[in-house]
Design a protein around this motif. Structure first.
Motif, PDB file in Angstrom:
ATOM      1  N   VAL A 147       0.802  -1.127  -0.027  1.00 24.08           N
ATOM      2  CA  VAL A 147       0.207   0.021   0.165  1.00 24.08           C
ATOM      3  C   VAL A 147       0.785   1.318   0.033  1.00 24.08           C
ATOM      4  O   VAL A 147       1.887   1.259   0.838  1.00 24.08           O
ATOM      5  N   THR A 148       0.391   2.007  -0.679  1.00 21.05           N
ATOM      6  CA  THR A 148       1.399   3.302  -0.888  1.00 21.05           C
ATOM      7  C   THR A 148       0.595   4.661  -0.408  1.00 21.05           C
ATOM      8  O   THR A 148      -0.688   4.259   0.242  1.00 21.05           O
ATOM      9  N   ALA A 149       0.852   5.715  -0.341  1.00 24.12           N
ATOM     10  CA  ALA A 149       0.354   6.889   0.005  1.00 24.12           C
ATOM     11  C   ALA A 149      -1.105   7.158  -0.925  1.00 24.12           C
ATOM     12  O   ALA A 149      -1.143   6.563  -1.869  1.00 24.12           O
ATOM     13  N   SER A 150      -1.948   7.904  -0.353  1.00 20.93           N
ATOM     14  CA  SER A 150      -3.175   8.398  -1.223  1.00 20.93           C
ATOM     15  C   SER A 150      -2.774   9.160  -2.399  1.00 20.93           C
ATOM     16  O   SER A 150      -1.748   9.672  -2.592  1.00 20.93           O
ATOM     17  N   ASN A 151      -3.813   9.388  -3.303  1.00 22.54           N
ATOM     18  CA  ASN A 151      -3.729  10.246  -4.338  1.00 22.54           C
ATOM     19  C   ASN A 151      -3.232  11.544  -4.046  1.00 22.54           C
ATOM     20  O   ASN A 151      -2.466  12.038  -4.748  1.00 22.54           O
ATOM     21  N   SER A 152      -3.625  12.380  -2.913  1.00 22.21           N
ATOM     22  CA  SER A 152      -3.412  13.648  -2.576  1.00 22.21           C
ATOM     23  C   SER A 152      -2.016  13.567  -2.068  1.00 22.21           C
ATOM     24  O   SER A 152      -1.556  14.858  -1.982  1.00 22.21           O
ATOM     25  N   GLU A 153      -1.420  12.693  -1.667  1.00 20.07           N
ATOM     26  CA  GLU A 153       0.069  12.640  -1.044  1.00 20.07           C
ATOM     27  C   GLU A 153       0.880  12.060  -2.162  1.00 20.07           C
ATOM     28  O   GLU A 153       2.035  11.585  -1.827  1.00 20.07           O
ATOM     29  N   ASP A 154       0.486  12.100  -3.442  1.00 21.43           N
ATOM     30  CA  ASP A 154       1.384  11.807  -4.578  1.00 21.43           C
ATOM     31  C   ASP A 154       1.879  10.313  -4.357  1.00 21.43           C
ATOM     32  O   ASP A 154       2.979   9.735  -4.764  1.00 21.43           O
TER      33      ASP A 154
ATOM     34  N   ALA B  18       5.267   5.180  -5.290  1.00 19.67           N
ATOM     35  CA  ALA B  18       4.948   3.899  -5.498  1.00 19.67           C
ATOM     36  C   ALA B  18       6.041   3.504  -6.584  1.00 19.67           C
ATOM     37  O   ALA B  18       6.835   2.611  -6.520  1.00 19.67           O
ATOM     38  N   VAL B  19       5.865   4.176  -7.684  1.00 13.00           N
ATOM     39  CA  VAL B  19       7.064   4.313  -8.783  1.00 13.00           C
ATOM     40  C   VAL B  19       8.239   4.226  -8.185  1.00 13.00           C
ATOM     41  O   VAL B  19       9.143   3.457  -8.554  1.00 13.00           O
ATOM     42  N   GLU B  20       8.752   5.254  -7.343  1.00 14.05           N
ATOM     43  CA  GLU B  20      10.071   5.492  -6.875  1.00 14.05           C
ATOM     44  C   GLU B  20      10.477   4.200  -6.027  1.00 14.05           C
ATOM     45  O   GLU B  20      11.523   3.707  -6.205  1.00 14.05           O
ATOM     46  N   ARG B  21       9.671   3.741  -5.193  1.00 14.92           N
ATOM     47  CA  ARG B  21       9.950   2.888  -4.308  1.00 14.92           C
ATOM     48  C   ARG B  21      10.068   1.483  -4.842  1.00 14.92           C
ATOM     49  O   ARG B  21      10.936   0.639  -4.394  1.00 14.92           O
ATOM     50  N   PHE B  22       8.882   0.849  -5.610  1.00 13.48           N
ATOM     51  CA  PHE B  22       8.755  -0.290  -5.895  1.00 13.48           C
ATOM     52  C   PHE B  22       9.274  -0.810  -7.426  1.00 13.48           C
ATOM     53  O   PHE B  22       9.907  -1.752  -7.691  1.00 13.48           O
ATOM     54  N   ILE B  23       9.297   0.179  -8.233  1.00  8.21           N
ATOM     55  CA  ILE B  23       9.499   0.381  -9.742  1.00  8.21           C
ATOM     56  C   ILE B  23      10.920   0.453  -9.812  1.00  8.21           C
ATOM     57  O   ILE B  23      12.081  -0.064 -10.262  1.00  8.21           O
ATOM     58  N   LEU B  24      11.507   1.861  -9.651  1.00  7.45           N
ATOM     59  CA  LEU B  24      12.688   2.407  -9.930  1.00  7.45           C
ATOM     60  C   LEU B  24      13.595   1.877  -8.707  1.00  7.45           C
ATOM     61  O   LEU B  24      14.740   1.436  -9.117  1.00  7.45           O
ATOM     62  N   GLY B  25      13.293   1.793  -7.556  1.00  5.02           N
ATOM     63  CA  GLY B  25      14.021   1.431  -6.270  1.00  5.02           C
ATOM     64  C   GLY B  25      14.228  -0.023  -6.193  1.00  5.02           C
ATOM     65  O   GLY B  25      14.947  -0.532  -5.514  1.00  5.02           O
ATOM     66  N   GLY B  26      13.115  -0.983  -6.653  1.00 10.11           N
ATOM     67  CA  GLY B  26      13.398  -2.162  -6.794  1.00 10.11           C
ATOM     68  C   GLY B  26      12.927  -3.041  -5.562  1.00 10.11           C
ATOM     69  O   GLY B  26      13.111  -4.379  -5.257  1.00 10.11           O
ATOM     70  N   GLU B  27      12.509  -2.223  -4.489  1.00  5.07           N
ATOM     71  CA  GLU B  27      11.901  -2.983  -3.357  1.00  5.07           C
ATOM     72  C   GLU B  27      10.648  -3.886  -3.501  1.00  5.07           C
ATOM     73  O   GLU B  27       9.699  -3.693  -4.116  1.00  5.07           O
TER      74      GLU B  27
END
Length: 73
Positions: free
Chosen positions: A51-58, A63-72
């Motif tokens: 689960v990532t932050a809400s729409n209003s919290e970007d 999620a892209v930074e953490r799970f896609i680009l960051g590979g977590e």
């Protein structure tokens, strides 16, 4: 999602999806990585791997930074 995966030659296990609605649960079940938005209903969050932050919290960008680009995982 499965038809698109087949069309581009990517196995569903290599696809990440992000959603926030009840209609996204099926997509979560088919993808290798599922991420629910923080504003999603509890039942949707329960079906996601993360689960990532809400729409209003970007949350999408986070999620892209953490799970896609960051590979977590």
């Amino acid at each position: 999602m499965l038809e698109l995966a087949k069309l581009v030659g990517v196995p569903p296990s290599e696809i990440a999806v992000i959603g926030d609605g009840g209609n996204d649960v099926t997509m979560f079940e088919q993808a290798g990585l599922s991420i629910a938005m923080g504003n999603a209903q509890p039942v949707v969050k329960a079906e996601a791997h993360f689960v990532t932050a809400s729409n209003s919290e970007d949350g999408f960008a986070a999620a892209v930074e953490r799970f896609i680009l960051g590979g977590e995982r």
